[in-house]
Design a protein around this motif. Structure first.
Motif, PDB file in Angstrom:
ATOM      1  N   ALA A 184      -8.162  51.925  -3.303  1.00  0.00           N
ATOM      2  CA  ALA A 184      -6.849  52.525  -3.060  1.00  0.00           C
ATOM      3  C   ALA A 184      -6.215  52.048  -1.760  1.00  0.00           C
ATOM      4  O   ALA A 184      -5.144  52.510  -1.394  1.00  0.00           O
ATOM      5  CB  ALA A 184      -6.978  54.049  -3.032  1.00  0.00           C
ATOM      6  N   TYR A 185      -6.880  51.145  -1.049  1.00  0.00           N
ATOM      7  CA  TYR A 185      -6.330  50.668   0.219  1.00  0.00           C
ATOM      8  C   TYR A 185      -5.167  49.717  -0.024  1.00  0.00           C
ATOM      9  O   TYR A 185      -5.186  48.914  -0.958  1.00  0.00           O
ATOM     10  CB  TYR A 185      -7.406  49.951   1.045  1.00  0.00           C
ATOM     11  CG  TYR A 185      -8.501  50.874   1.495  1.00  0.00           C
ATOM     12  CD1 TYR A 185      -8.308  51.731   2.572  1.00  0.00           C
ATOM     13  CD2 TYR A 185      -9.717  50.920   0.839  1.00  0.00           C
ATOM     14  CE1 TYR A 185      -9.293  52.596   2.979  1.00  0.00           C
ATOM     15  CE2 TYR A 185     -10.718  51.778   1.246  1.00  0.00           C
ATOM     16  CZ  TYR A 185     -10.497  52.617   2.316  1.00  0.00           C
ATOM     17  OH  TYR A 185     -11.476  53.479   2.713  1.00  0.00           O
ATOM     18  N   ALA A 186      -4.159  49.803   0.831  1.00  0.00           N
ATOM     19  CA  ALA A 186      -2.990  48.930   0.730  1.00  0.00           C
ATOM     20  C   ALA A 186      -3.335  47.539   1.247  1.00  0.00           C
ATOM     21  O   ALA A 186      -4.177  47.393   2.140  1.00  0.00           O
ATOM     22  CB  ALA A 186      -1.833  49.518   1.542  1.00  0.00           C
ATOM     23  N   PRO A 187      -2.688  46.508   0.698  1.00  0.00           N
ATOM     24  CA  PRO A 187      -2.926  45.159   1.215  1.00  0.00           C
ATOM     25  C   PRO A 187      -2.496  45.062   2.680  1.00  0.00           C
ATOM     26  O   PRO A 187      -1.607  45.778   3.133  1.00  0.00           O
ATOM     27  CB  PRO A 187      -2.038  44.271   0.347  1.00  0.00           C
ATOM     28  CG  PRO A 187      -1.673  45.096  -0.836  1.00  0.00           C
ATOM     29  CD  PRO A 187      -1.759  46.520  -0.425  1.00  0.00           C
ATOM     30  N   VAL A 188      -3.122  44.159   3.404  1.00  0.00           N
ATOM     31  CA  VAL A 188      -2.752  43.915   4.803  1.00  0.00           C
ATOM     32  C   VAL A 188      -1.545  42.981   4.803  1.00  0.00           C
ATOM     33  O   VAL A 188      -1.542  41.960   4.122  1.00  0.00           O
ATOM     34  CB  VAL A 188      -3.936  43.301   5.584  1.00  0.00           C
ATOM     35  CG1 VAL A 188      -3.500  42.868   6.969  1.00  0.00           C
ATOM     36  CG2 VAL A 188      -5.079  44.292   5.660  1.00  0.00           C
ATOM     37  N   ARG A 189      -0.523  43.329   5.554  1.00  0.00           N
ATOM     38  CA  ARG A 189       0.701  42.527   5.603  1.00  0.00           C
ATOM     39  C   ARG A 189       1.041  42.204   7.047  1.00  0.00           C
ATOM     40  O   ARG A 189       0.964  43.066   7.923  1.00  0.00           O
ATOM     41  CB  ARG A 189       1.839  43.317   4.957  1.00  0.00           C
ATOM     42  CG  ARG A 189       3.143  42.586   4.976  1.00  0.00           C
ATOM     43  CD  ARG A 189       3.840  42.673   3.634  1.00  0.00           C
ATOM     44  NE  ARG A 189       5.102  41.957   3.678  1.00  0.00           N
ATOM     45  CZ  ARG A 189       5.255  40.712   3.243  1.00  0.00           C
ATOM     46  NH1 ARG A 189       4.257  40.082   2.725  1.00  0.00           N
ATOM     47  NH2 ARG A 189       6.414  40.123   3.311  1.00  0.00           N
ATOM     48  N   ALA A 190       1.436  40.951   7.277  1.00  0.00           N
ATOM     49  CA  ALA A 190       1.857  40.514   8.610  1.00  0.00           C
ATOM     50  C   ALA A 190       3.084  39.618   8.445  1.00  0.00           C
ATOM     51  O   ALA A 190       3.163  38.836   7.503  1.00  0.00           O
ATOM     52  CB  ALA A 190       0.737  39.767   9.310  1.00  0.00           C
ATOM     53  N   ASP A 191       4.041  39.744   9.368  1.00  0.00           N
ATOM     54  CA  ASP A 191       5.286  38.977   9.316  1.00  0.00           C
ATOM     55  C   ASP A 191       5.585  38.397  10.692  1.00  0.00           C
ATOM     56  O   ASP A 191       5.174  38.952  11.708  1.00  0.00           O
ATOM     57  CB  ASP A 191       6.459  39.878   8.896  1.00  0.00           C
ATOM     58  CG  ASP A 191       6.291  40.421   7.500  1.00  0.00           C
ATOM     59  OD1 ASP A 191       6.370  39.629   6.556  1.00  0.00           O
ATOM     60  OD2 ASP A 191       6.083  41.635   7.367  1.00  0.00           O
ATOM     61  N   THR A 192       6.321  37.306  10.687  1.00  0.00           N
ATOM     62  CA  THR A 192       6.786  36.721  11.935  1.00  0.00           C
ATOM     63  C   THR A 192       8.094  35.986  11.687  1.00  0.00           C
ATOM     64  O   THR A 192       8.417  35.641  10.557  1.00  0.00           O
ATOM     65  CB  THR A 192       5.735  35.759  12.538  1.00  0.00           C
ATOM     66  OG1 THR A 192       6.129  35.404  13.860  1.00  0.00           O
ATOM     67  CG2 THR A 192       5.581  34.503  11.713  1.00  0.00           C
ATOM     68  N   LEU A 193       8.846  35.780  12.754  1.00  0.00           N
ATOM     69  CA  LEU A 193      10.057  34.960  12.713  1.00  0.00           C
ATOM     70  C   LEU A 193       9.811  33.705  13.530  1.00  0.00           C
ATOM     71  O   LEU A 193       9.289  33.782  14.643  1.00  0.00           O
ATOM     72  CB  LEU A 193      11.255  35.712  13.290  1.00  0.00           C
ATOM     73  CG  LEU A 193      11.792  36.875  12.475  1.00  0.00           C
ATOM     74  CD1 LEU A 193      12.881  37.599  13.251  1.00  0.00           C
ATOM     75  CD2 LEU A 193      12.334  36.392  11.139  1.00  0.00           C
TER      76      LEU A 193
END
Length: 166
Positions: A140-149
């Motif tokens: 039930a864990y959410a995926p790990v998400r990372a963002d950058t510009l």
């Protein structure tokens, strides 16, 4: 002193029950003690199993965050950000299989430097790079998400990407 108290209490209990022998336990006492032991043991075992599961999940989330960070660091180190593309990467760490999905989109921001804009429209272009990491048995864990510009450097002029050589 304590042994005398225990002997007194045991003798008193036996005299109330009408028994005179002091050797051993009755079958009922053994069964009650065994039931209490099983209940306590199963509660301890359930707690240990839950603790091991949470520890494993936490470790996998940390590995996923590190993989996302490494991929974004690699993208930031590139001299030409226009070479960054959407991709899917599979990797295995220990016995866990991870899937990294990288998505890219060009974005604009109004009010930027006219020297670094398309046709003098005062729009800065940025490359938004997002990474989403999933793994086997994540439950039930959410995926790990990372963002950058990422801002294109002046050394890579491209009028379609938002920068011009001056």
């Amino acid at each position: 002193m304590i042994t005398r108290i225990c002997e007194y209490l045991r003798d008193r209990r036996l005299s109330i029950a009408g028994r005179t022998d002091t050797a051993g336990f009755t079958l009922v006492e053994v069964v009650v003690a065994l039931v209490i032991f099983i209940i306590v043991s199963s509660a301890v075992l359930a707690g240990l199993l839950q603790s091991f599961g949470l520890s494993r999940a936490s470790r996998e989330k940390q590995v996923a965050a590190n993989l996302a960070s490494q991929l974004l660091d690699t993208d930031r180190a590139l001299a030409d950000p226009s070479s960054i593309a959407n991709s899917v990467t599979h990797t295995t760490v220990g016995t866990t299989h991870f899937t990294l999905v990288q998505s890219t989109t060009w974005q604009t921001q109004a009010g930027g430097d006219a020297c670094n804009s398309v046709g003098g429209s005062s729009l800065n272009m940025y490359l938004r790079v997002g990474v989403e990491v999933t793994w086997d048995n994540m439950g039930a864990y959410a995926p790990v998400r990372a963002d950058t510009l990422i801002t294109p450097t002046v050394s890579t002029p491209d009028a379609t990407k938002g920068n011009l050589a001056v």
